[in-house]
Design a protein around this motif. Structure first.
Motif, mmCIF file in Angstrom:
data_model
loop_
_atom_site.group_PDB
_atom_site.id
_atom_site.type_symbol
_atom_site.label_atom_id
_atom_site.label_comp_id
_atom_site.label_asym_id
_atom_site.label_seq_id
_atom_site.Cartn_x
_atom_site.Cartn_y
_atom_site.Cartn_z
ATOM 1 N N SER A 21 27.784 43.374 -8.146
ATOM 2 C CA SER A 21 28.205 42.717 -9.380
ATOM 3 C C SER A 21 28.961 43.694 -10.285
ATOM 4 N N GLU A 22 28.467 44.899 -10.405
ATOM 5 C CA GLU A 22 29.096 45.893 -11.274
ATOM 6 C C GLU A 22 30.426 46.402 -10.725
ATOM 7 N N MET A 23 30.562 46.500 -9.414
ATOM 8 C CA MET A 23 31.740 47.110 -8.809
ATOM 9 C C MET A 23 32.831 46.112 -8.434
ATOM 10 N N LEU A 53 23.009 44.148 -7.596
ATOM 11 C CA LEU A 53 23.417 44.719 -8.883
ATOM 12 C C LEU A 53 24.703 45.535 -8.754
ATOM 13 N N LEU A 54 24.759 46.399 -7.743
ATOM 14 C CA LEU A 54 25.934 47.249 -7.563
ATOM 15 C C LEU A 54 27.163 46.406 -7.219
ATOM 16 N N ARG A 78 25.310 56.242 -6.243
ATOM 17 C CA ARG A 78 25.691 56.709 -7.587
ATOM 18 C C ARG A 78 26.643 57.892 -7.502
#
Length: 186
Positions: free
Chosen positions: A172-174, A169-170, A124
Motif C-alpha cells: 500500500s505504501e509503495m 502495508l508495504l 526497510r
C-alpha cells in the motif's frame, strides 16, 4: 521466456539452498544478477558458482539475518557489489515445533527476529535502493501456516501472519512509487 529481468539486480535472503536458491536460479536464468545471503560460507560459495554458470554475476555474502545490523549490512554490501538493487527476495525462515506452553522465550525471540523481523529490516534497508529502480519489487516467501491453522506450528503461524500483514502495508505504501510488493506461500 523473457520476463524483462535481464541485467536487473536481485538480493535473496536465505538464498544458498532450498526455495531461496530455486528463486535465485530462476532469476539468474532470466539474466538477473544475484546477491545471495546466508550464514554458511561453503554453501553460499557453491551456490554462487552454480548461478555464475548461467552467465550472471552472483555475489555470496555471509550474514546473520536475525539482527537489524545483519540485514542492513547485507543490503548495503549487495548494493555496493551489484551497483544497484531492483528486486528483494525475503526468504529466511525456520520452525520451532511446539505450542504456546512449550516454546521458550529465547526460541520465540530467535524465531520472530529471523522469520519476521529480517523481512522488515531487509525491506526497510532496501526501499531507498528500490526507489531508484524502474522495476522495484519485493517478494516475501511465507507459508501456508500464515493463513491456515496447523497444529504445532505456532512459531511459523505467528511469523507468517506477520509477513502477510507487512506485505499488505508495504504494498500500500509503495504502490504510488511503482514498487510492487507481494508474498508467496509455497
Amino acid at each position: 521466456m523473457d520476463l524483462g529481468l535481464k541485467n536487473k539486480n536481485a538480493i535473496v535472503t536465505g538464498g544458498s539452498q532450498g526455495v531461496g536458491f530455486a528463486i535465485a536460479e530462476g532469476l539468474a536464468r532470466e539474466g538477473c544478477n544475484i546477491a545471495l545471503g546466508a550464514r554458511g560460507q561453503d554453501k553460499l560459495e557453491e551456490s554462487s558458482k552454480e548461478l555464475e554458470k548461467l552467465g550472471v554475476t552472483a555475489v555470496p555474502i555471509v550474514i546473520d539475518f536475525s539482527t537489524s545490523e545483519g540485514c542492513n549490512t547485507f543490503v548495503s554490501a549487495s548494493a555496493e557489489k551489484l551497483g544497484s538493487i531492483d528486486i528483494v527476495i525475503n526468504n529466511v525462515g525456520g520452525m520451532v515445533p511446539g505450542n504456546i506452553e512449550s516454546i521458550t522465550d529465547e526460541e520465540w525471540q530467535d524465531t520472530v527476529d529471523r522469520n519476521l523481523m529480517s523481512y522488515i529490516w531487509t525491506s526497510r534497508a532496501a526501499v531507498p535502493h528500490l526507489r531508484k529502480s524502474t522495476a522495484g519489487r519485493v517478494l516475501s516467501v511465507s507459508g501456508l501456516s500464515g493463513t491456515q491453522l496447523l497444529p504445532g506450528s505456532w512459531s511459523t503461524t505467528i511469523t507468517n501472519a506477520g509477513i502477510h500483514g507487512m506485505t499488505k502495508l508495504l504494498a500500500s505504501e509503495m504502490a504510488s512509487e511503482n514498487i510492487t510488493v507481494n508474498a508467496i506461500a509455497p
